[in-house]
Every structure is written in C-alpha cells, then in structure tokens.
Scaffold this active site. Sequence first.
Site, PDB file in Angstrom:
ATOM      1  N   ARG A  93     -32.002  41.511 -22.405  1.00 63.82           N
ATOM      2  CA  ARG A  93     -31.665  41.583 -23.819  1.00 63.82           C
ATOM      3  C   ARG A  93     -30.443  42.482 -23.969  1.00 63.82           C
ATOM      4  O   ARG A  93     -30.432  43.614 -23.479  1.00 63.82           O
ATOM      5  CB  ARG A  93     -32.832  42.174 -24.594  1.00 63.82           C
ATOM      6  CG  ARG A  93     -32.474  42.358 -26.035  1.00 63.82           C
ATOM      7  CD  ARG A  93     -33.587  43.011 -26.809  1.00 63.82           C
ATOM      8  NE  ARG A  93     -33.175  43.099 -28.204  1.00 63.82           N
ATOM      9  CZ  ARG A  93     -33.482  44.112 -28.991  1.00 63.82           C
ATOM     10  NH1 ARG A  93     -34.195  45.108 -28.540  1.00 63.82           N
ATOM     11  NH2 ARG A  93     -33.078  44.125 -30.239  1.00 63.82           N
ATOM     12  N   HIS A 182     -31.284  40.710 -34.383  1.00 64.42           N
ATOM     13  CA  HIS A 182     -32.592  40.034 -34.305  1.00 64.42           C
ATOM     14  C   HIS A 182     -32.413  38.527 -34.111  1.00 64.42           C
ATOM     15  O   HIS A 182     -33.307  37.738 -34.439  1.00 64.42           O
ATOM     16  CB  HIS A 182     -33.409  40.207 -35.614  1.00 64.42           C
ATOM     17  CG  HIS A 182     -33.933  41.583 -35.866  1.00 64.42           C
ATOM     18  ND1 HIS A 182     -34.027  42.100 -37.139  1.00 64.42           N
ATOM     19  CD2 HIS A 182     -34.403  42.534 -35.040  1.00 64.42           C
ATOM     20  CE1 HIS A 182     -34.533  43.317 -37.089  1.00 64.42           C
ATOM     21  NE2 HIS A 182     -34.762  43.614 -35.817  1.00 64.42           N
ATOM     22  N   ARG A 243     -34.231  53.078 -41.884  1.00 66.59           N
ATOM     23  CA  ARG A 243     -32.834  52.745 -42.234  1.00 66.59           C
ATOM     24  C   ARG A 243     -32.750  52.320 -43.701  1.00 66.59           C
ATOM     25  O   ARG A 243     -33.623  51.598 -44.183  1.00 66.59           O
ATOM     26  CB  ARG A 243     -32.331  51.601 -41.356  1.00 66.59           C
ATOM     27  CG  ARG A 243     -32.078  52.014 -39.929  1.00 66.59           C
ATOM     28  CD  ARG A 243     -31.660  50.833 -39.082  1.00 66.59           C
ATOM     29  NE  ARG A 243     -32.523  50.733 -37.914  1.00 66.59           N
ATOM     30  CZ  ARG A 243     -32.699  49.631 -37.199  1.00 66.59           C
ATOM     31  NH1 ARG A 243     -32.061  48.518 -37.511  1.00 66.59           N
ATOM     32  NH2 ARG A 243     -33.503  49.627 -36.165  1.00 66.59           N
ATOM     33  N   GLU A 386     -39.776  37.414 -28.644  1.00 65.29           N
ATOM     34  CA  GLU A 386     -38.389  37.465 -28.165  1.00 65.29           C
ATOM     35  C   GLU A 386     -38.321  37.367 -26.648  1.00 65.29           C
ATOM     36  O   GLU A 386     -37.395  36.765 -26.100  1.00 65.29           O
ATOM     37  CB  GLU A 386     -37.733  38.770 -28.656  1.00 65.29           C
ATOM     38  CG  GLU A 386     -37.464  38.749 -30.147  1.00 65.29           C
ATOM     39  CD  GLU A 386     -37.243  40.134 -30.749  1.00 65.29           C
ATOM     40  OE1 GLU A 386     -38.244  40.855 -30.947  1.00 65.29           O
ATOM     41  OE2 GLU A 386     -36.096  40.492 -31.009  1.00 65.29           O
TER      42      GLU A 386
END
Length: 409
Positions: A93, A182, A243, A386
């Site tokens: 990744r 993402h 965030r 993922e």
Amino acid sequence: MKIMVINSGSSSIKYQIFDMRDRSVLASGLLEKIGEPDSRLAHQTLVQGNRFEKIEKKAAVADHRQGFDLINTVLKDTGALRNMAELAGIGHRVVHGGEAFTQPTLIDDAVIDTIRTLIPLAPLHNPANLTGIEVARAGAPDVPQVAIFDTAFHQTLPPHAFHYAIPRELYRKHAIRRYGFHGTSHFYVAKQAAGLMRRPFETLSLITLHLGNGASATAVQNGVSIDTSMGLTPLEGLIMGTRCGDLDPAIIFYLERETGRSSDAIDALLNKESGLKGICGVNDMREIAQLAEAGNTDARLAIDMYLYRLRKYIGSYTAVLGRLDALVFTGGIGENAAGIRSAACRDLEMLGIIIDEDKNRAATREAREIHSTDSRVRILVIPTNEELEIADQTKRLLESASSHETGDR
Ligand code: ADP
C-alpha cells in the site's frame, strides 16, 4: 499462488498472506512500536478447520529491517510460509501516487525514485511506505513487488473537480490539486455494490462513504471516480476522528496572527486535535455515541456536526452525479454504526433515499441492502477489504506481466 500484502507505517508493519486460489487469508499480523523497547508482534496463522492460531512476540525491534526479519521468522516457524520465495508477489500500500501513478505498478528502482519525489505531498506516509518496500525487496529479492496507490482510483477526476481556485501556476509548479485518498477502499466497495445489485459496474452512479477514523466520500460514475472529498492531503472533506475536514483557509492565518502558533503546530492541531476529538474530547464514535446517549452535550454536538457535513456531501454528490443508484456505507463507522446510517439518510426522500430501519439494525457483518422497498436509491452496507483488493490487483498485474512476457517469446 500466495500473495503478501504489506502496509508499512512509520512505526508499524501490517501484513496479510492470501492464497489466491480461493482468496483466503493464510496468515496475518501487526508489528507495532518499531524503534521502541516494547515492540510487539501479534500474528495469526490459519490452521486446520478454519481456525486461526494466534501468537504474540514482545521484543525490541530496532527498525523496519529487523521487523521484516522477525515477520519472516514467525511465518517460517508457524508454517505459514516455508520461505519468502514461495510468494508469487508482494503488494504494497502506498498512500500518495501523485499524478505519476494511475495503476498498480511493478516496483523497480525508477518507481522507487518517483515515489520518493512525491514525499512532499505525503510527508508522513510515503517515507514509511518506501521503507516497507525497501526492506521487503532486500528480504525477498526474487519476489516481484507491486505498489498500489490510495490516490490511483481518483486519477479520473475531471479538471473542474480536481483544481483548486488558486493561480494555475501553483498546479504546474507545485502539483497542488485534489488527489483524494482511500481509493482502494472506494473502488473495492463500489465493485462489490455492483455485484450485490447484479448490475454492470460501468453503468452505475454511486456515492461511496468510507467512514473510519479517517473518512471520505466519493462520487462514482460509470466505473470511475468523478469527485472525492479528500484533497491535496487527507485533511479535507468530512469531519473525521481527529481531522477537521473542510475549513475556511483563513482560519490558519488568523490562528498564526492571533495565537503565534507555527504552521507545524497548526498542521498538528488540524490533523490530530480537531474533528470529533476537537469538539467533544473523544475521537472514537462508539464512546461518543455512549456519551451523547448519557446526555453529554459536547458529544451530541460532535455527532450533529458529523452528520450535517456527511449529509451535505450526499446532497452535493447527488447533484454532481445527476442520478443516484446506490449509497454505500463502509469503514468502522459506516459498517457498524446503525444510528449514524439512519440519521445520515433521514428525511432524504426527495433524493429517493429511504432506509429500512429493521434491515439497518439487523445484527450481521455481511454485505447487505438496508433500503426500504419504496426507496429509489439502494442503500448498501459493504465491509471494506483493502488488503484483499491490493492482493487482487497485485495478482492481476503479475498475470498480465507474465502473459506479455510469454507473448513476447
Ligand atoms: P481506520 O480508519 O483507523 O481504519 P476504522 O475503519 O476501524 O478506522 O474505524 C474506526 C471507527 O469506527 C472508530 O470511530 C470506531 O468507534 C468506529 N466503530 C467501530 N465499531 C463501531 C460500532 N459498533 N459502532 C459505532 N462505531 C464503531
């Protein structure tokens, strides 16, 4: 065919090994606190009867190289892998691929150099991802390594969606634009949604909502991403655990002037101390829901703000798409928080979105439909994966590379 997926962070290495014949997980693990005296590896290996045998190793791991060696040893000792050469490939990744990478990419020295040039765009993530690549190449030199980028799926955004309204030369000179993140998750759940709906992916208009600690929304049209809420960095868009998401940029200058904070301090403030945590002191949605239930007004406000922002994105992406076939929830919150899904969809009949509360509250972890029979838009909950998507993309790339080679001969 066995494929290992590696997600290397600044002080951690997360990994999974898949048997690609049936896409089952043979082993997985997480090594944490690399560089600290109390590093810890939690590993599990598939044993007979679909059972996983867990082991934990606590020992100081000085750096990623030692970490990879430790993982290698544990894989061997537990029988998960005889040696690294047994792997058909390793998929890594990589957070930021800039505009250079739009597809899974076979890693060589030139690719590593290009990923390095992108470090200014992802100063926390890309160096850690590169370290993972470098130690895996050194530890498994004969195994092909593939980079899968979080940004790649969003490289189809049209210019009117990816540009910021600032002088164009900042894009040309400094590559400032919306990249989105993402991507692997949005792509995976969008394809799964098409499967569940029994419709060709290339014909669908979808909004995918990845709601985890980080959170982003994506508008998917005819199989490609046409807009997404994260921007140059993963700070923009939805309200997240820590965030802030969308913000008037002038707040930053105001903070500088009025509080004397440095830009690094403001960067940390907006990334690590804001979002849900900034509003109610807690970033975990489960805890926040309990606090709100108990009458904590800060927690209630945090949830209200979170939902308000989410609903604004659902509305704006519906307008952008022109037609909405399905709304897809994923990520820790999207998959598990029925109350958030319910409130996000409330009173959206005018958009054709009507949730079925019984289906929404059903206790299952399967991919499923939760819309009412009279909902024009399907509402889906799809667990993201993922790692599996990275393994699939790695396999496809290696197979097409080897068929090209064979064709060349
Ligand atoms: P990451 O972005 O780190 O991968 P996850 O996708 O695991 O994060 O999502 C973490 C978030 O999911 C946390 O806010 C957590 O509270 C939330 N979450 C997990 N399970 C539930 C649940 N049952 N109800 C509400 N929120 C949940």
